[in-house]
Design a protein around this motif. Sequence first.
Motif, PDB file in Angstrom:
ATOM      1  N   ASP A  82       0.825  -1.218   0.000  1.00  0.00           N
ATOM      2  CA  ASP A  82       0.000   0.000   0.000  1.00  0.00           C
ATOM      3  C   ASP A  82       0.859   1.268   0.000  1.00  0.00           C
ATOM      4  OD1 ASP A  82       1.005  -0.212   2.546  1.00  0.00           O
ATOM      5  OD2 ASP A  82      -0.920   0.016   3.581  1.00  0.00           O
ATOM      6  N   GLY A  83       2.161   1.118  -0.186  1.00  0.00           N
ATOM      7  CA  GLY A  83       3.036   2.290  -0.246  1.00  0.00           C
ATOM      8  C   GLY A  83       3.409   2.845   1.117  1.00  0.00           C
ATOM      9  N   THR A  84       2.954   2.217   2.172  1.00  0.00           N
ATOM     10  CA  THR A  84       3.220   2.694   3.532  1.00  0.00           C
ATOM     11  C   THR A  84       4.178   1.723   4.223  1.00  0.00           C
ATOM     12  OG1 THR A  84       1.057   3.733   3.653  1.00  0.00           O
ATOM     13  CG2 THR A  84       2.082   3.231   5.756  1.00  0.00           C
ATOM     14  N   THR A 123      -6.273  -7.292   8.125  1.00  0.00           N
ATOM     15  CA  THR A 123      -7.571  -6.726   8.495  1.00  0.00           C
ATOM     16  C   THR A 123      -8.143  -5.832   7.396  1.00  0.00           C
ATOM     17  OG1 THR A 123      -6.511  -4.800   9.489  1.00  0.00           O
ATOM     18  CG2 THR A 123      -6.894  -6.690  10.942  1.00  0.00           C
ATOM     19  N   GLY A 124      -7.303  -5.461   6.422  1.00  0.00           N
ATOM     20  CA  GLY A 124      -7.788  -4.607   5.333  1.00  0.00           C
ATOM     21  C   GLY A 124      -7.662  -3.120   5.633  1.00  0.00           C
ATOM     22  N   HIS A 125      -7.034  -2.764   6.756  1.00  0.00           N
ATOM     23  CA  HIS A 125      -6.875  -1.340   7.091  1.00  0.00           C
ATOM     24  C   HIS A 125      -5.584  -0.788   6.499  1.00  0.00           C
ATOM     25  CE1 HIS A 125      -9.752  -2.720  10.190  1.00  0.00           C
ATOM     26  NE2 HIS A 125     -10.289  -1.539   9.942  1.00  0.00           N
ATOM     27  N   THR A 126      -5.468  -0.878   5.165  1.00  0.00           N
ATOM     28  CA  THR A 126      -4.232  -0.397   4.530  1.00  0.00           C
ATOM     29  C   THR A 126      -4.206   1.134   4.532  1.00  0.00           C
ATOM     30  OG1 THR A 126      -5.341  -0.647   2.425  1.00  0.00           O
ATOM     31  CG2 THR A 126      -3.867  -2.428   3.083  1.00  0.00           C
ATOM     32  N   VAL A 161      -3.812   3.726  -5.150  1.00  0.00           N
ATOM     33  CA  VAL A 161      -3.635   2.908  -6.360  1.00  0.00           C
ATOM     34  C   VAL A 161      -3.767   1.409  -6.084  1.00  0.00           C
ATOM     35  CG1 VAL A 161      -2.231   4.578  -7.623  1.00  0.00           C
ATOM     36  CG2 VAL A 161      -1.104   2.939  -6.111  1.00  0.00           C
ATOM     37  N   GLY A 162      -4.115   1.060  -4.862  1.00  0.00           N
ATOM     38  CA  GLY A 162      -4.327  -0.353  -4.559  1.00  0.00           C
ATOM     39  C   GLY A 162      -3.030  -1.112  -4.339  1.00  0.00           C
ATOM     40  N   SER A 163      -3.185  -2.444  -4.296  1.00  0.00           N
ATOM     41  CA  SER A 163      -2.032  -3.270  -3.905  1.00  0.00           C
ATOM     42  C   SER A 163      -1.102  -3.504  -5.089  1.00  0.00           C
ATOM     43  CB  SER A 163      -2.526  -4.590  -3.332  1.00  0.00           C
ATOM     44  OG  SER A 163      -3.404  -5.186  -4.261  1.00  0.00           O
TER      45      SER A 163
END
Length: 417
Positions: free
Chosen positions: A344-346, A401-404, A410-412
């Motif tokens: 996710d770029g994080t 958990t999906g908390h990206t 831009v998604g995964s």
Amino acid sequence: MKKYSVFSLARNALDYHENWTEAWRSPEPKPEYDVIIVGGGGHGLATAYYLAKEHGITNVAVIEKGWLGGGNVARNTTIVRSNYQLEGNAFFYEKGMDLWRDLSQDLNYNVMFSPRGVINLAHNDAQVDAFQRRGNTMRLNGIDAEWMTVDQIKKKAPLLNTENMRYPVYGGLCQPKGGTARHDAVAWGYARAADDRGVDMIQNCEVTGMRIENGKILGVETTKGFIGAKKVGVAVAGHSSQVFQMAGMRLPIETHLLQAMVSEPVKPALDTVITSGAAHCYISQSDKGELVFGGDIDFYNSYAQRGNYPIIEHVVTAMCELFPAFSRLRLMRTWGGVMDMSMDGTPIIDKTPIDSLYINAGWCYGGFKATPASGWCFAHTIAQDQPHDLSSEMRLNRFETGHTLDEKGVGSTPNMH
Ligand SMILES: Cc1cc2nc3c(=O)[nH]c(=O)nc-3n(C[C@H](O)[C@H](O)[C@H](O)COP(=O)(O)OP(=O)(O)OC[C@H]3O[C@@H](n4cnc5c(N)ncnc54)[C@H](O)[C@@H]3O)c2cc1C
């Protein structure tokens, strides 16, 4: 440690600068440490420093397979900023800016932090909207941001081409207090200051395995033998997947190549940082006079610390379109680094499922600016065995958990971040 000052400079001039003491020691590893940090890049060294300074944990070793500052910390284009919109990022990077401002004094080492402004060029209406929204959010969060018209940008960077290009410039979002810092000085400054507080720098020592028993890490296998540790923090950037594989973990990270390059040095021609997402180029001028610039990653996975010619050609083309006058300069050097691109770029700063093993990874294009904040939060995570508030959204389980935390939306797609 001898303090660096104008007086020590004058004193050492008397004996022709032949008697400076080494900036840090090169000890043999002890059998056991309270904390081992794997990776002597910016993040590992900053973590060791803040462990000693902020948490009083000084029985620490930084284990580096090459030499301190031989990785991405000294291969980047030195851009420092906190122009993020999402809160999970914004306050973390702004903490970094606070640390950058006093870093030279804190470390007694000139990291040449230069808040000369960072301008993101907008090349269409959609970018104008998105950048202005980000700028407004930054201001609401107490982070400096200014919208610049084309005329204002031209005044700041007179050589910039704003009209005769494929994507004309519509304006730009500026973070006036962003800028640049001297990358290798950051590594050396943290190393010297950490060494002064008792941290051992173990260079030319590769971690080759992890000793884990009953779900707890007991130390690391290295090319200099086994070294025991109560806690192990890993900050190896582009090698994160390889090192965590030693602990049986598969990370949501891909390793990609990123190249950068410098021109021959010239007189001052650009006193700000210009970035253009549409042209795929970011550029500044170093204190030596070289134009420092880069663009996209090479778009294939690799651990080689070098890239290929098509990207160099692409980045140079973009740079020449932005600054036609620079087309007359010669390219002096190019190089590459291995990037830990997260889904996710994080980044990830967290504990791991293995007791006393901690992760610092996923820095993508932007880990240099994060060096102080990353070290600050990772040291806290290791010392307190829990995440710091500022990095609480940078946890590993967000992919479960999906908390990206997807700043670009831009998604995964790790190659896009
Ligand atoms: C060309 C380029 C341009 C960039 N531009 C910018 C920019 O302008 N702004 C920005 O914010 N960021 C930028 N970055 C990103 C930034 O440089 C990185 O995100 C950041 O430096 C990574 O953290 P680090 O400094 O700790 O990494 P590194 O310096 O790579 O440190 C990791 C260390 O771990 C060591 N290691 C690996 N495996 C082992 C092992 N098994 N045992 C022991 N040691 C090991 C490596 O040798 C290395 O020294 C750029 C990167 C590149 C390559």
